[in-house]
Design a protein around this motif. Structure first.
Motif, mmCIF file in Angstrom:
data_model
loop_
_atom_site.group_PDB
_atom_site.id
_atom_site.type_symbol
_atom_site.label_atom_id
_atom_site.label_comp_id
_atom_site.label_asym_id
_atom_site.label_seq_id
_atom_site.Cartn_x
_atom_site.Cartn_y
_atom_site.Cartn_z
ATOM 1 N N VAL A 48 0.834 -1.204 0.000
ATOM 2 C CA VAL A 48 0.000 0.000 0.000
ATOM 3 C C VAL A 48 0.867 1.251 0.000
ATOM 4 O O VAL A 48 0.529 2.255 -0.640
ATOM 5 C CB VAL A 48 -0.980 -0.028 1.196
ATOM 6 C CG1 VAL A 48 -1.729 1.270 1.330
ATOM 7 C CG2 VAL A 48 -1.953 -1.179 1.036
ATOM 8 N N GLU A 49 2.010 1.201 0.680
ATOM 9 C CA GLU A 49 2.909 2.356 0.668
ATOM 10 C C GLU A 49 3.474 2.603 -0.730
ATOM 11 O O GLU A 49 3.597 3.740 -1.164
ATOM 12 C CB GLU A 49 4.048 2.156 1.667
ATOM 13 C CG GLU A 49 3.652 2.370 3.102
ATOM 14 C CD GLU A 49 3.368 3.830 3.402
ATOM 15 O OE1 GLU A 49 3.999 4.718 2.809
ATOM 16 O OE2 GLU A 49 2.493 4.077 4.247
ATOM 17 N N VAL A 50 3.837 1.531 -1.424
ATOM 18 C CA VAL A 50 4.336 1.679 -2.792
ATOM 19 C C VAL A 50 3.217 2.199 -3.698
ATOM 20 O O VAL A 50 3.443 3.059 -4.552
ATOM 21 C CB VAL A 50 4.907 0.342 -3.309
ATOM 22 C CG1 VAL A 50 5.182 0.397 -4.798
ATOM 23 C CG2 VAL A 50 6.170 -0.017 -2.547
ATOM 24 N N ARG A 56 6.778 7.933 -7.068
ATOM 25 C CA ARG A 56 7.877 8.725 -6.497
ATOM 26 C C ARG A 56 8.896 7.774 -5.896
ATOM 27 O O ARG A 56 8.626 7.099 -4.904
ATOM 28 C CB ARG A 56 7.351 9.692 -5.451
ATOM 29 C CG ARG A 56 6.527 10.801 -6.076
ATOM 30 C CD ARG A 56 6.072 11.822 -5.083
ATOM 31 N NE ARG A 56 7.126 12.244 -4.181
ATOM 32 C CZ ARG A 56 6.890 12.811 -3.001
ATOM 33 N NH1 ARG A 56 5.656 13.010 -2.607
ATOM 34 N NH2 ARG A 56 7.889 13.167 -2.229
ATOM 35 N N GLN A 57 10.062 7.717 -6.499
ATOM 36 C CA GLN A 57 11.069 6.731 -6.124
ATOM 37 C C GLN A 57 11.574 6.923 -4.702
ATOM 38 O O GLN A 57 11.872 5.953 -4.019
ATOM 39 C CB GLN A 57 12.246 6.785 -7.111
ATOM 40 C CG GLN A 57 13.197 5.635 -6.994
ATOM 41 C CD GLN A 57 12.522 4.292 -7.276
ATOM 42 O OE1 GLN A 57 11.700 4.180 -8.183
ATOM 43 N NE2 GLN A 57 12.853 3.291 -6.501
ATOM 44 N N ASP A 58 11.642 8.163 -4.216
ATOM 45 C CA ASP A 58 12.127 8.376 -2.855
ATOM 46 C C ASP A 58 11.168 7.794 -1.821
ATOM 47 O O ASP A 58 11.601 7.192 -0.827
ATOM 48 C CB ASP A 58 12.367 9.866 -2.596
ATOM 49 C CG ASP A 58 11.110 10.717 -2.797
ATOM 50 O OD1 ASP A 58 10.200 10.267 -3.525
ATOM 51 O OD2 ASP A 58 11.066 11.822 -2.216
ATOM 52 N N ARG A 59 9.858 7.919 -2.063
ATOM 53 C CA ARG A 59 8.891 7.336 -1.124
ATOM 54 C C ARG A 59 8.855 5.819 -1.232
ATOM 55 O O ARG A 59 8.661 5.130 -0.235
ATOM 56 C CB ARG A 59 7.495 7.923 -1.382
ATOM 57 C CG ARG A 59 7.417 9.384 -0.936
ATOM 58 C CD ARG A 59 6.046 9.946 -1.117
ATOM 59 N NE ARG A 59 5.063 9.226 -0.315
ATOM 60 C CZ ARG A 59 3.758 9.366 -0.462
ATOM 61 N NH1 ARG A 59 3.278 10.191 -1.370
ATOM 62 N NH2 ARG A 59 2.929 8.681 0.297
ATOM 63 N N ILE A 60 9.051 5.289 -2.435
ATOM 64 C CA ILE A 60 9.095 3.836 -2.604
ATOM 65 C C ILE A 60 10.308 3.263 -1.884
ATOM 66 O O ILE A 60 10.221 2.239 -1.198
ATOM 67 C CB ILE A 60 9.109 3.479 -4.110
ATOM 68 C CG1 ILE A 60 7.774 3.849 -4.752
ATOM 69 C CG2 ILE A 60 9.417 2.006 -4.316
ATOM 70 C CD1 ILE A 60 7.763 3.726 -6.258
ATOM 71 N N ALA A 64 10.331 0.648 1.267
ATOM 72 C CA ALA A 64 11.079 -0.612 1.208
ATOM 73 C C ALA A 64 12.054 -0.723 2.375
ATOM 74 O O ALA A 64 12.192 -1.795 2.980
ATOM 75 C CB ALA A 64 11.818 -0.730 -0.121
ATOM 76 N N LEU A 65 12.728 0.370 2.714
ATOM 77 C CA LEU A 65 13.651 0.338 3.846
ATOM 78 C C LEU A 65 12.921 0.113 5.169
ATOM 79 O O LEU A 65 13.415 -0.610 6.048
ATOM 80 C CB LEU A 65 14.468 1.626 3.905
ATOM 81 C CG LEU A 65 15.564 1.772 2.849
ATOM 82 C CD1 LEU A 65 16.226 3.131 2.953
ATOM 83 C CD2 LEU A 65 16.581 0.667 2.992
ATOM 84 N N ALA A 66 11.751 0.719 5.319
ATOM 85 C CA ALA A 66 10.963 0.504 6.539
ATOM 86 C C ALA A 66 10.504 -0.947 6.630
ATOM 87 O O ALA A 66 10.541 -1.555 7.709
ATOM 88 C CB ALA A 66 9.765 1.445 6.566
#
Length: 131
Positions: A48-50, A56-60, A64-66
């Motif tokens: 859902v976050e993706v 937006r690659q920075d939010r993706i 992924a890091l989270a």
């Protein structure tokens, strides 16, 4: 005649194996709970976050890091509980948590592989021999 003094029963938890009923009563629900957490976190925590990032690659990357951080915490917790189950001689609980740790390790590999594949390497982007 010598009277043999009976040896006192040792009350330490690791002195005798855990009963099979208690062991399975812990192993099965914890295995199902941790596996469901992995699946739901993959779907809702990462998916859902993706989706909400809308490209937006920075939010993706942040999502992924989270997700990787949460799975690493589960992996450490699964190994810790497996070690405790081994100390308390609860065979099925230890096996179930080692399976969860194996599953979490697989999830980490897949997420890191997807992260590497989504980023183009710096340098040549053409697929030619003289690149």
């Amino acid at each position: 005649m010598t009277n043999a003094v009976p040896r006192p029963k040792c009350r330490l938890p690791w002195s005798r194996p855990a009963s099979r009923g208690v062991d399975l009563a812990l192993a099965i629900p914890l295995f199902l709970l941790e596996t469901a957490w992995l699946v739901l976190d993959w779907m809702f925590g990462l998916g859902v976050e993706v989706w909400a990032a809308q490209g937006r690659q920075d939010r993706i990357d942040a999502a992924a890091l989270a997700h990787i951080g949460r799975v690493q915490v589960l992996l450490i917790a699964a190994f810790a509980v497996a070690a405790l189950a081994g100390v308390f001689r609860a065979r099925w609980t230890a096996i179930a948590h080692l399976l969860v740790a194996l599953l979490a390790g697989g999830v980490l590999m897949v997420v890191q592989y997807q992260g590497e594949r989504s980023h183009t390497p710096p340098g040549c982007v053409r697929y030619a021999a003289n690149c």
